[in-house]
Write an enzyme that holds these catalytic residues in place. Structure first.
Site: not given
Length: 345
Positions: A80-82, A342, A22
């Site tokens: 979902k992840d940002r 989540h 990331k």
């Protein structure tokens, strides 16, 4: 920063090499898979959106505005992840209305990259509708990418502990702090969505601790007498013999009822759970039903490509599994960026 996963045991030993994940949203790509094919008719408009740097709830709210409906009429199958590029489905309840034109929605929202597909369906999306996710992860700043190959091969063939990831526990593990205070009667939580986060965090931590304890005790890949395992038909079956290998062993998602395991397995699990009386109290006070989860996670279709100082890893995971727990077994000190909590999927 509190690292809820830091005390947990490793399956393949603590990684010696550090790297970055990331580094940018483009380094973490996620594409979800639904467990059904849209029916083609109905009042629910399904839209598959590719987004970058935006969380699921924000996009859902903006999609509701674009469709001229309240936010409660938009749903999804999984958060979902940002800090990632993600493809996911949303459903919009539009009874008696034509499919909306979303060109302006895409043009005025930089985080929405594209509309990948649309369809009609007779039901709205629910968390259980998601069966899995495909991942493409770029790991950067590696001193020796080729040295990761033996560990990549081990993960691809043997799997990793099926830990719940940091996302489940909130920033700085805050969801656990609230859950413990709630269990002690020091705090009341009325908001239903927040209650879900705190209860989920409590069960997830207890599960992680049982899995870690099995690794440390040398009974991760071998059964204890009284274990519950998953058979080829994905049904839970009792395993009364200790030391059996090759079984899909489960650990508890604790509820208010007694553990369904027996003999040594039940004694082992209960001893771990009893170390967290506040979390047990909040679970029991809210009458959560017991469930089971496999302790080993085997990534599917796992491949990798090496570069001078990076590696690109591709794999698929079932719903509810965390890519960051796979990466935890591969490298240390990864930079994960901001992530969303989540929910159970």
């Amino acid at each position: 920063m509190t690292d809820v996963l830091a005390p947990l045991a490793y399956m393949h030993g603590q990684p010696a090499q550090s790297g970055q994940i990331k580094h940018s949203p483009d380094d973490f790509y996620v594409s979800e898979t639904l467990g059904f094919t849209p029916s083609g008719a109905g009042e629910h408009f399904l839209v598959r959106i590719k987004k970058r740097g935006e969380n699921t709830r924000y996009v859902a709210n903006e999609l509701a505005k674009a469709c001229g409906v309240p936010s409660r009429q938009v749903s999804w199958a999984g958060l979902k992840d940002r800090h990632a590029v993600t493809e996911q489905w949303f459903s919009v309840q539009l009874p008696g209305k034509a499919d909306p034109d979303l060109n302006e929605f895409v043009a005025t929202h930089p985080g929405v990259l594209s509309i990948e597909a649309t369809a009609r369906h007779h039901q709205k999306l629910r968390p259980g509708d998601l069966i899995g996710n495909d991942f493409v992860l770029q790991i950067r700043a590696l001193a020796n990418p080729s040295a990761l190959v033996p560990r990549l091969e081990a993960i691809a063939t043997q799997g990793v502990p099926n830990y719940f990831g940091e996302q489940r526990f909130g920033r700085e593990g805050n969801n656990l702090d609230v859950a413990r205070a709630w269990g002690r009667g020091e705090r009341k939580v009325k908001d239903k969505s927040k209650r879900s986060f705190y209860l989920s965090a409590a069960r997830s931590l207890l599960f992680n601790h049982v899995v870690s304890a099995r690794l440390e005790a040398g009974c991760f890949s071998q059964t204890l007498a009284g274990d519950l395992c998953v058979d080829d038909a994905d049904q839970l079956v009792a395993c009364n013999q200790a030391g059996v290998e090759g079984m899909r062993i489960t650990a508890p998602l604790t509820g208010d009822n007694a553990l369904p395991t027996t003999d040594s397995a039940q004694q082992f699990e209960q001893a771990i759970l009893d170390k967290e009386p506040d979390l047990l109290a909040v679970i029991r006070n809210n009458r959560m039903r017991h469930d089971r989860r496999e302790i080993c996670l085997l990534p599917q279709n796992m491949t990798w490509e090496l570069d001078t100082d990076s590696v690109c890893v591709r794999f698929s995971l079932p719903a509810g599994a965390f890519a960051t727990t796979v990466m935890r077994e591969l490298i240390s000190q990864q930079e994960q960026g901001e992530q969303d909590a989540h929910t159970d999927q």
